[in-house]
Design a protein around this motif. Structure first.
Motif, PDB file in Angstrom:
ATOM      1  N   PHE A  67       0.812  -1.216   0.000  1.00  0.00           N
ATOM      2  CA  PHE A  67       0.000   0.000   0.000  1.00  0.00           C
ATOM      3  C   PHE A  67       0.843   1.264   0.000  1.00  0.00           C
ATOM      4  CE2 PHE A  67      -2.802  -3.121   1.955  1.00  0.00           C
ATOM      5  CZ  PHE A  67      -3.977  -2.899   1.270  1.00  0.00           C
ATOM      6  N   LYS A  68       0.272   2.290  -0.598  1.00  0.00           N
ATOM      7  CA  LYS A  68       0.826   3.643  -0.540  1.00  0.00           C
ATOM      8  C   LYS A  68      -0.349   4.561  -0.201  1.00  0.00           C
ATOM      9  CE  LYS A  68       3.266   7.072  -3.305  1.00  0.00           C
ATOM     10  NZ  LYS A  68       3.781   7.357  -4.657  1.00  0.00           N
ATOM     11  N   VAL A  69      -0.242   5.279   0.918  1.00  0.00           N
ATOM     12  CA  VAL A  69      -1.305   6.178   1.362  1.00  0.00           C
ATOM     13  C   VAL A  69      -0.731   7.582   1.406  1.00  0.00           C
ATOM     14  CG1 VAL A  69      -2.948   6.711   3.199  1.00  0.00           C
ATOM     15  CG2 VAL A  69      -2.327   4.331   2.752  1.00  0.00           C
ATOM     16  N   GLN A  70      -1.404   8.519   0.717  1.00  0.00           N
ATOM     17  CA  GLN A  70      -0.933   9.899   0.663  1.00  0.00           C
ATOM     18  C   GLN A  70      -2.084  10.856   0.924  1.00  0.00           C
ATOM     19  OE1 GLN A  70       0.775  10.153  -3.340  1.00  0.00           O
ATOM     20  NE2 GLN A  70       2.750  10.524  -2.368  1.00  0.00           N
ATOM     21  N   LEU A  71      -1.770  11.958   1.593  1.00  0.00           N
ATOM     22  CA  LEU A  71      -2.724  13.042   1.779  1.00  0.00           C
ATOM     23  C   LEU A  71      -2.113  14.286   1.160  1.00  0.00           C
ATOM     24  CD1 LEU A  71      -5.429  13.943   3.056  1.00  0.00           C
ATOM     25  CD2 LEU A  71      -4.109  14.649   5.041  1.00  0.00           C
ATOM     26  N   ASP A  72      -2.790  14.846   0.182  1.00  0.00           N
ATOM     27  CA  ASP A  72      -2.327  16.055  -0.493  1.00  0.00           C
ATOM     28  C   ASP A  72      -3.437  17.085  -0.364  1.00  0.00           C
ATOM     29  OD1 ASP A  72      -1.086  17.948  -2.028  1.00  0.00           O
ATOM     30  OD2 ASP A  72      -1.328  16.903  -3.937  1.00  0.00           O
ATOM     31  N   GLY A  73      -3.270  18.014   0.559  1.00  0.00           N
ATOM     32  CA  GLY A  73      -4.342  18.968   0.847  1.00  0.00           C
ATOM     33  C   GLY A  73      -5.500  18.226   1.479  1.00  0.00           C
ATOM     34  N   ASN A  74      -6.634  18.219   0.801  1.00  0.00           N
ATOM     35  CA  ASN A  74      -7.787  17.464   1.313  1.00  0.00           C
ATOM     36  C   ASN A  74      -8.080  16.222   0.468  1.00  0.00           C
ATOM     37  OD1 ASN A  74      -8.664  19.129  -0.826  1.00  0.00           O
ATOM     38  ND2 ASN A  74     -10.767  19.008  -0.124  1.00  0.00           N
ATOM     39  N   THR A  75      -7.108  15.800  -0.342  1.00  0.00           N
ATOM     40  CA  THR A  75      -7.266  14.624  -1.187  1.00  0.00           C
ATOM     41  C   THR A  75      -6.486  13.449  -0.607  1.00  0.00           C
ATOM     42  OG1 THR A  75      -7.467  16.040  -3.137  1.00  0.00           O
ATOM     43  CG2 THR A  75      -7.013  13.711  -3.527  1.00  0.00           C
ATOM     44  N   LEU A  76      -7.206  12.415  -0.215  1.00  0.00           N
ATOM     45  CA  LEU A  76      -6.599  11.196   0.311  1.00  0.00           C
ATOM     46  C   LEU A  76      -6.523  10.180  -0.820  1.00  0.00           C
ATOM     47  CD1 LEU A  76      -5.676   9.503   2.811  1.00  0.00           C
ATOM     48  CD2 LEU A  76      -8.057   8.746   2.969  1.00  0.00           C
ATOM     49  N   SER A  77      -5.337   9.664  -1.091  1.00  0.00           N
ATOM     50  CA  SER A  77      -5.142   8.649  -2.134  1.00  0.00           C
ATOM     51  C   SER A  77      -4.623   7.377  -1.496  1.00  0.00           C
ATOM     52  CB  SER A  77      -4.134   9.119  -3.177  1.00  0.00           C
ATOM     53  OG  SER A  77      -4.607  10.251  -3.858  1.00  0.00           O
ATOM     54  N   ILE A  78      -5.284   6.274  -1.809  1.00  0.00           N
ATOM     55  CA  ILE A  78      -4.855   4.963  -1.358  1.00  0.00           C
ATOM     56  C   ILE A  78      -4.603   4.138  -2.614  1.00  0.00           C
ATOM     57  CG2 ILE A  78      -5.436   2.908  -0.033  1.00  0.00           C
ATOM     58  CD1 ILE A  78      -7.485   4.654   1.492  1.00  0.00           C
ATOM     59  N   SER A  79      -3.381   3.659  -2.756  1.00  0.00           N
ATOM     60  CA  SER A  79      -3.059   2.840  -3.925  1.00  0.00           C
ATOM     61  C   SER A  79      -2.286   1.619  -3.464  1.00  0.00           C
ATOM     62  CB  SER A  79      -2.248   3.645  -4.942  1.00  0.00           C
ATOM     63  OG  SER A  79      -1.045   4.093  -4.376  1.00  0.00           O
ATOM     64  N   ALA A  80      -2.275   0.618  -4.320  1.00  0.00           N
ATOM     65  CA  ALA A  80      -1.541  -0.598  -4.012  1.00  0.00           C
ATOM     66  C   ALA A  80      -1.126  -1.283  -5.300  1.00  0.00           C
ATOM     67  CB  ALA A  80      -2.391  -1.553  -3.178  1.00  0.00           C
ATOM     68  N   GLU A  81      -0.018  -1.984  -5.217  1.00  0.00           N
ATOM     69  CA  GLU A  81       0.467  -2.809  -6.322  1.00  0.00           C
ATOM     70  C   GLU A  81       0.886  -4.145  -5.749  1.00  0.00           C
ATOM     71  OE1 GLU A  81       3.503  -1.240  -8.849  1.00  0.00           O
ATOM     72  OE2 GLU A  81       2.647   0.765  -8.800  1.00  0.00           O
ATOM     73  N   SER A  98       0.647 -12.779 -12.342  1.00  0.00           N
ATOM     74  CA  SER A  98      -0.432 -11.798 -12.369  1.00  0.00           C
ATOM     75  C   SER A  98       0.048 -10.521 -11.711  1.00  0.00           C
ATOM     76  CB  SER A  98      -1.665 -12.332 -11.638  1.00  0.00           C
ATOM     77  OG  SER A  98      -1.405 -12.475 -10.265  1.00  0.00           O
ATOM     78  N   TYR A  99      -0.620  -9.459 -12.041  1.00  0.00           N
ATOM     79  CA  TYR A  99      -0.294  -8.141 -11.529  1.00  0.00           C
ATOM     80  C   TYR A  99      -1.601  -7.462 -11.192  1.00  0.00           C
ATOM     81  CZ  TYR A  99       1.445  -3.369 -11.407  1.00  0.00           C
ATOM     82  OH  TYR A  99       1.761  -2.098 -11.013  1.00  0.00           O
ATOM     83  N   GLN A 100      -1.671  -6.894 -10.019  1.00  0.00           N
ATOM     84  CA  GLN A 100      -2.886  -6.206  -9.611  1.00  0.00           C
ATOM     85  C   GLN A 100      -2.506  -4.846  -9.056  1.00  0.00           C
ATOM     86  OE1 GLN A 100      -5.214  -8.328  -6.739  1.00  0.00           O
ATOM     87  NE2 GLN A 100      -6.646  -6.666  -6.458  1.00  0.00           N
ATOM     88  N   ALA A 101      -3.206  -3.820  -9.480  1.00  0.00           N
ATOM     89  CA  ALA A 101      -2.962  -2.478  -8.978  1.00  0.00           C
ATOM     90  C   ALA A 101      -4.290  -1.727  -8.940  1.00  0.00           C
ATOM     91  CB  ALA A 101      -1.974  -1.737  -9.866  1.00  0.00           C
ATOM     92  N   PHE A 102      -4.409  -0.827  -7.979  1.00  0.00           N
ATOM     93  CA  PHE A 102      -5.594   0.021  -7.911  1.00  0.00           C
ATOM     94  C   PHE A 102      -5.237   1.315  -7.224  1.00  0.00           C
ATOM     95  CE2 PHE A 102      -5.717  -2.311  -3.914  1.00  0.00           C
ATOM     96  CZ  PHE A 102      -5.954  -1.290  -3.000  1.00  0.00           C
ATOM     97  N   GLN A 103      -6.093   2.306  -7.405  1.00  0.00           N
ATOM     98  CA  GLN A 103      -5.966   3.575  -6.686  1.00  0.00           C
ATOM     99  C   GLN A 103      -7.361   4.104  -6.404  1.00  0.00           C
ATOM    100  OE1 GLN A 103      -3.616   6.655  -8.459  1.00  0.00           O
ATOM    101  NE2 GLN A 103      -4.059   8.094  -6.826  1.00  0.00           N
ATOM    102  N   ARG A 104      -7.597   4.468  -5.162  1.00  0.00           N
ATOM    103  CA  ARG A 104      -8.848   5.097  -4.750  1.00  0.00           C
ATOM    104  C   ARG A 104      -8.509   6.492  -4.247  1.00  0.00           C
ATOM    105  NH1 ARG A 104     -13.575   1.818  -3.699  1.00  0.00           N
ATOM    106  NH2 ARG A 104     -14.492   3.879  -3.643  1.00  0.00           N
ATOM    107  N   THR A 105      -9.300   7.472  -4.628  1.00  0.00           N
ATOM    108  CA  THR A 105      -9.107   8.847  -4.198  1.00  0.00           C
ATOM    109  C   THR A 105     -10.359   9.306  -3.479  1.00  0.00           C
ATOM    110  OG1 THR A 105      -7.666   9.245  -6.085  1.00  0.00           O
ATOM    111  CG2 THR A 105      -8.539  11.177  -4.968  1.00  0.00           C
TER     112      THR A 105
END
Length: 148
Positions: A67-81, A98-105
């Motif tokens: 996982f990679k979790v970032q907060l930029d201002g008021n935008t929270l991004s959660i991504s994973a590979e 197989s390869y799986q990746a996603f990002q939720r904002t």
């Protein structure tokens, strides 16, 4: 001449294909990440309390390092590979990986979050974030006002 009654059981393969299409693809098209493995975008629950925002993401089978979790201002991004390779030595007739990746904002209310106190943990397939609110924006209980 005899009458033959055809039921869903008469054509099980076609029935399964149609059931799969109408139950999964049609109704969940917004969650699909179009991978050939049939994976979907992880579901997210967000709850607001007087003191925090609580975010839960269901992502079983992953590791916290994915996982990679970032907060930029008021935008929270959660991504994973996540990449999985079935390694084998020598000559092989089939090799799969197989390869799986996603990002939720997620957009949080502006100027509300205490960025320095965010807590994240991953256990039993569930990523949990606790995002505290700044003291000045927390709802305060009712206050009695004295009358002069």
């Amino acid at each position: 001449m005899s009458v033959i009654k055809r039921t869903r059981e008469s054509f099980p393969a076609l029935s399964n294909v149609l059931d799969d299409f109408f139950s999964r693809e049609l109704y969940n098209w917004g969650l699909s990440n179009f991978s050939s493995g049939g994976s979907t975008m992880p579901a997210v629950n967000i709850k607001e309390t007087a003191d925090n925002f609580e975010v839960e993401m269901a992502a079983p089978g992953m590791n916290k390092e994915d996982f990679k979790v970032q907060l930029d201002g008021n935008t929270l991004s959660i991504s994973a590979e996540q990449e999985y390779r079935n390694e084998s030595n020598g000559n092989y007739t089939r090799k799969e990986f197989s390869y799986q990746a996603f990002q939720r904002t997620i957009m949080l209310p502006k100027d509300v979050v205490d960025e320095d106190k965010i807590n994240a943990r991953y256990e039993n397939g569930l990523l949990r974030l606790t995002i505290p609110k700044r003291e000045e924006v927390k709802k305060k209980g009712p206050r009695n006002i004295s009358i002069d």
